[in-house]
Write a protein that holds these residues in place. Structure first.
Motif, PDB file in Angstrom:
ATOM      1  N   PRO A  27       0.870  -1.214   0.097  1.00 33.26           N
ATOM      2  CA  PRO A  27      -0.335  -0.254   0.010  1.00 33.26           C
ATOM      3  C   PRO A  27       1.232   1.187  -0.206  1.00 33.26           C
ATOM      4  O   PRO A  27       0.056   2.324   0.373  1.00 33.26           O
ATOM      5  CB  PRO A  27      -1.001  -0.110   1.421  1.00 33.26           C
ATOM      6  N   GLN A  28       2.146   0.706   0.444  1.00 27.25           N
ATOM      7  CA  GLN A  28       2.609   2.349   0.096  1.00 27.25           C
ATOM      8  C   GLN A  28       3.648   2.743  -1.379  1.00 27.25           C
ATOM      9  O   GLN A  28       4.580   2.229  -2.242  1.00 27.25           O
ATOM     10  CB  GLN A  28       3.961   2.521   0.376  1.00 27.25           C
ATOM     11  N   LEU A  33      -4.670   7.194  -1.244  1.00 27.36           N
ATOM     12  CA  LEU A  33      -4.801   8.146  -1.354  1.00 27.36           C
ATOM     13  C   LEU A  33      -5.418   9.328  -2.249  1.00 27.36           C
ATOM     14  O   LEU A  33      -6.265   9.876  -2.401  1.00 27.36           O
ATOM     15  CB  LEU A  33      -3.685   9.400  -0.706  1.00 27.36           C
ATOM     16  N   ASP A  55       0.295   6.426   1.628  1.00 34.84           N
ATOM     17  CA  ASP A  55      -0.549   5.536   0.943  1.00 34.84           C
ATOM     18  C   ASP A  55      -0.599   5.630  -0.050  1.00 34.84           C
ATOM     19  O   ASP A  55      -1.998   6.634  -1.187  1.00 34.84           O
ATOM     20  CB  ASP A  55      -1.778   6.066   1.945  1.00 34.84           C
ATOM     21  N   GLY A  91       3.488   0.842  -6.754  1.00 35.56           N
ATOM     22  CA  GLY A  91       3.386   0.637  -5.422  1.00 35.56           C
ATOM     23  C   GLY A  91       3.115  -0.647  -5.610  1.00 35.56           C
ATOM     24  O   GLY A  91       4.482  -1.432  -5.388  1.00 35.56           O
TER      25      GLY A  91
END
Length: 125
Positions: free
Chosen positions: A65-66, A91, A88, A112
């Motif tokens: 998720p990064q 976002l 994130d 990601g």
């Protein structure tokens, strides 16, 4: 201790049976398309810009998720100098300051869970 071919084969088959008995975890790949900068946009070095991507339909499980944003120029991703890291991926937007880079035509690459690239835009001094 001496091993026979039969012992060796039974050992290998035992390992395969252990591995095949492990639970399967389904991991979905999330590739949210970049929306802005739009095709033909112009970014000025030192300005603050908003990058957006469509995070409206994520899978139930996201492997990573990064997010990380990179510039891509002439088909080469500039991995040494990410534009942004550790945000994130859900976002859907991020404000960035355009760094001191060589003016020209670029794309952004959003990494990601997976990676995708956006439309071409121009960076000016």
């Amino acid at each position: 201790m001496k091993f026979s071919l039969t012992t060796f084969l039974f050992t290998i088959l035992s390992l395969f049976s252990i591995v095949s008995a492990l639970p399967v975890v389904r991991r979905d790949v999330f590739v949210p398309p970049l929306i802005t900068p739009a095709e033909g946009a112009v970014w000025k070095i030192g300005s603050t810009q908003t990058v957006t991507w469509d995070a409206s339909n994520p899978p139930a499980q996201i492997t990573n998720p990064q997010g990380t944003l990179y510039f891509r120029k002439d088909e080469l991703i500039q991995l040494d100098n990410p534009l942004a890291t550790g945000f994130d991926i859900l976002l859907g937007r991020l404000n960035v300051v355009v760094p001191e880079i060589t003016p020209g035509v670029y794309q952004l690459v959003l990494l990601g869970d997976s990676g995708n690239d956006g439309p071409s835009f121009t960076v000016v001094a």
